[in-house]
Design an enzyme around this catalytic site. Structure first.
Site, PDB file in Angstrom:
ATOM      1  N   ASP A  49       0.844  -1.174   0.134  1.00  0.00           N
ATOM      2  CA  ASP A  49      -0.041   0.014   0.082  1.00  0.00           C
ATOM      3  C   ASP A  49       0.846   1.403  -0.090  1.00  0.00           C
ATOM      4  OD1 ASP A  49      -1.744   2.022   0.440  1.00  0.00           O
ATOM      5  OD2 ASP A  49      -3.278   0.567   1.545  1.00  0.00           O
ATOM      6  N   ASP A  50       0.675   2.304  -0.739  1.00  0.00           N
ATOM      7  CA  ASP A  50       1.488   3.567  -0.791  1.00  0.00           C
ATOM      8  C   ASP A  50       1.152   4.388   0.284  1.00  0.00           C
ATOM      9  OD1 ASP A  50      -1.080   3.596  -2.193  1.00  0.00           O
ATOM     10  OD2 ASP A  50      -0.571   5.787  -2.768  1.00  0.00           O
ATOM     11  N   ASP A  79      -2.814  -3.442  -2.554  1.00  0.00           N
ATOM     12  CA  ASP A  79      -3.907  -1.942  -2.833  1.00  0.00           C
ATOM     13  C   ASP A  79      -4.017  -1.947  -4.109  1.00  0.00           C
ATOM     14  OD1 ASP A  79      -5.474   0.154  -2.061  1.00  0.00           O
ATOM     15  OD2 ASP A  79      -3.646   1.545  -2.359  1.00  0.00           O
ATOM     16  N   ASN A 109      12.704 -58.754 -35.534  1.00  0.00           N
ATOM     17  CA  ASN A 109      13.222 -57.343 -35.189  1.00  0.00           C
ATOM     18  C   ASN A 109      14.360 -56.914 -36.263  1.00  0.00           C
ATOM     19  OD1 ASN A 109      12.087 -55.701 -33.245  1.00  0.00           O
ATOM     20  ND2 ASN A 109      13.703 -56.481 -31.590  1.00  0.00           N
ATOM     21  N   GLU A 128      11.421 -60.200 -24.950  1.00  0.00           N
ATOM     22  CA  GLU A 128      10.304 -60.887 -25.676  1.00  0.00           C
ATOM     23  C   GLU A 128       9.902 -62.093 -24.777  1.00  0.00           C
ATOM     24  OE1 GLU A 128      13.619 -60.633 -26.676  1.00  0.00           O
ATOM     25  OE2 GLU A 128      14.147 -62.399 -27.350  1.00  0.00           O
TER      26      GLU A 128
END
Lengths: 463, 463
Positions: B9-10, B53, B337, B372
């Site tokens: 807040d200022d 604020d 494979n 496998e």
């Protein structure tokens, strides 16, 4: 914090009074007029806490407590024994019966609500942790809760009190077997707590010249101390402090003058709670890590590879950097398995993985891709360097025999390696793997124990 | 619940007042006199909540909020905007800037503490979940938080109000896109809530002839509703109800007359919170499950097998029951494979696993043991039955070709199977695996596509 409370007392007036007090604070209350009724209620309904009178005609409170704690279905429900203030020995018996807390008659309203609320909060937290750990336990990947908690002796207790006299008094009240640390300068307490990582912090609520709750608040706000239980040593006359402390998140309190058995029980319960929750968290963490690693070799698994390789590749493309991929296959592995059995085959894979890991950099991603196949992603590595790395790995494998554990047999193991390197801006894990696989295929065809880099170039199809 | 609060807040008088109020309640307060200071503080320290604020000279509250929410480092910190009551439009702007909550000036002490405490509690819960999910996210096995939460449209909101008029009013205040369900009979509300599993429950705090907090308490005590957020529509004059509600565990409140933008924001925030925490929990659960399964085939993995097979064996021995183990290997898989590439090899394994799973019972344990190789533990199965099961599996594999996806090529796949069965009281996973492995070795040697049961008998070594 609200919850389901079972109140057990054989004197109807007491039962009504306790039930009314708790209901006024919006707890869901069930009553039982004796031990048999209580145990029956525990069988059929779920409660968050049980308030148990000690003196009852059929089965006394100690026995009811013991049975609650002995059944796996109900052992996690906190039990509060309601004992006559003058009967000190009841507390020790309660402790032995497994009670989590006790309240003295005549029951103080504020204490009742604060203690019940706190036990429910603790139970909820543990329920959460258990629920999450359960999957892991169902999968039998984790230890049981008591294994996780381990022995409480050896637990580290940290006392904060700026009066050496009362600190000594608190210290003497602690069980043997705890490692006790003390701090008389509250300003240093926070720092030391983070350092020592105790299983319990005891704060004297009556410190001269400072507000002990400010210290508790700082501990609760500190990320490193959030999970460490705090026990406040409070003055019986300062109800406001106790209430405030519980609001801030202090876990429990004992009133002065310290009752040794109560103090012992409360310390033990907080430590056990801390140890169990630590264990559950750790187990969960380990299980999550298991999801990414291969059980046999400890290398990252294929799932991890698939998630991560693409990120590495995308990064390299975005930053215009080199990246290579090595696909590595153990030569004639099938024969090793067939000839020596799977145990030996596994031992070979473990040693193979070890040699791979030892011969790459920390930033390289080494994974077991499947059976006897491994894949390494090497960022910031062009094809020349990748070939060099692959050659080093090949010679590390072929250079020294693999010693079979137990039999001490020496096996000559070799590996074939296919290498691909990032060349196009639309490369994927798939395209790199595919080229490396072609390289691997050449390496195998040309006699194994070889490295073949596969580049995209006009000559490609003439190879 | 305490925590670290940044107050921005200022106007120094406001700053001091807010800070003093929060410090009196043992929050750890840091102050900043403008947006620049606030953002700098956020960079260097960790906060649990920011009070901001709106009207400030250098960078206004909206912009500070936007920047906090835009930075990954701070986006999880709840932001409370402090707005002038008369400036309705500020709330909409705050909502757009990503604010989590707002408080009107002049600031009400009780509301301030209740809101701050609640946001800190929510943040802590989320922090916990995030911390646990993080490992999974680090491992890239899980989606990001916003992916987990999904779109909020389609969220289910459940309104409980025994007055159809005010219910209609609440309903109209809800965003389009929510699925809204209503219940005017509070007695049925609990039951329906469990059934419908909404993302948010809205309870009118001013119901005729009943205590709405009793209902909230029952929801909070019910295991199935514990995690569903509750928003109380409260009367501005009944501060006691609001405080009690928050104590019980109600998540948020709006005061009548309803401010549409505030109502929208609070509903949205609770739903988002619920969705995110659900997502984090789900992701964690999935990651834990990943630890037990093979990524390619979805079968249990070797780690799971090793943990579980021994339990099955111990149980069978203890109960004097049969148990068999099948070790299954794809014949000539290496050639598949090498010839067709790994993609095809993988597709074969997936189909192979599917055929295994479809041809065993629910109580059988089917695992991918490695490459496998597969293993099945079949409880309550003697060697005759196990041989029958193995034969069925073998013929299911060999009986129909494996169709390669994309190319539609048909591959003839066969499998060799070794079977062992529980014979001794000191058998282990290892001994059963070893015998099955010997059986598998015979099956391979004798031409593949065969089943061989391996029993312990005096002839064993003559085979």
């Amino acid at each position: 914090m609200t919850g389901r409370v079972l109140v057990v007392d054989d004197i109807e007036a007491n039962l009504r009074l306790l039930a009314a007090r708790l209901a006024a604070d919006y707890f869901e209350v069930t009553t039982a007029a004796n031990g048999t009724e209580a145990l029956r209620a525990m069988e059929t309904s779920a409660f968050d806490v049980v308030l148990l009178d000690v003196l009852m005609p059929d089965i006394d409170g100690f026995e009811v407590c013991r049975r609650i704690k002995a059944s796996p279905r109900t052992s996690q429900v906190p039990v509060v024994l309601i004992t006559a203030l003058q009967h000190q020995s009841d507390r020790v018996r309660g402790l032995e019966a497994g009670a989590d807390d006790f309240i003295s008659k005549p029951v103080d309203d504020i204490e009742l609500v604060v203690r019940v609320r706190n036990l429910i909060r603790m139970k909820r937290t543990m329920d959460e942790l258990r629920m999450r750990a359960r999957t892991g336990q169902d999968l039998s990947l984790q230890a049981t809760e008591s294994e996780l908690a381990g022995p409480l002796s050896g637990a580290c207790v940290f006392i904060i009190d700026n009066d050496p006299g009362s600190m000594e008094f608190i210290k003497r009240g602690l069980q043997d077997g705890y490692e006790v640390k003390c701090e008389t300068r509250p300003g240093r307490a926070l720092y030391r707590c983070v350092e020592e990582d105790p299983d319990l912090v005891i704060v004297n609520g009556a410190m001269e010249g400072m507000d002990p709750l400010r210290l508790c608040s700082q501990m609760r706000s500190n990320d490193h101390m959030r999970m460490i239980p705090i026990l406040l040593v409070a003055s019986r006359n300062d109800r406001r402090q106790i209430l405030k402390a519980m609001e801030i998140g202090v876990n429990d309190f004992v009133e002065t003058p310290l009752d040794p058995s109560e103090f012992t029980l409360r310390c033990r319960n907080q430590i056990r709670y801390k140890r169990t929750s630590d264990g559950l968290l750790r187990a969960m963490q380990e299980t999550i890590e298991m999801a990414a690693t291969d059980a046999l070799t400890g290398l990252y698994n294929r799932r991890y590879f698939e998630h991560h390789a693409s990120a590495h590749i995308a990064k390299a493309i975005a930053e215009g950097k080199h990246l290579s991929l090595l696909l590595i296959d153990v030569d004639h592995f099938k024969q090793i398995n067939d000839r020596y059995g799977h145990d030996i085959g596994d031992a070979v894979l473990v040693e193979f993985a070890r040699r791979l890991r030892r011969n790459v950099r920390g930033l390289d991603l080494v994974c077991r891709y499947g059976g006897e196949e491994f894949v390494i992603v090497t960022p910031e590595t062009n094809h020349d360097k990748a070939q060099y790395v692959a050659e080093r790995l090949r010679s590390e494998i072929a250079g020294a025999p693999f010693i079979v554990p137990a039999t001490d047999e020496a096996l000559e193991i070799t590996a074939s390696i296919g290498v691909s390197t990032l060349q196009l801006s639309d490369e994927t894990t798939g395209s790199l793997l595919k080229r490396a696989d072609l390289g691997l295929y050449s390496a195998k065809n040309e006699g194994r124990n070889q490295v073949r880099v596969r580049l995209i170039d006009p000559q490609d199809h003439l190879e």
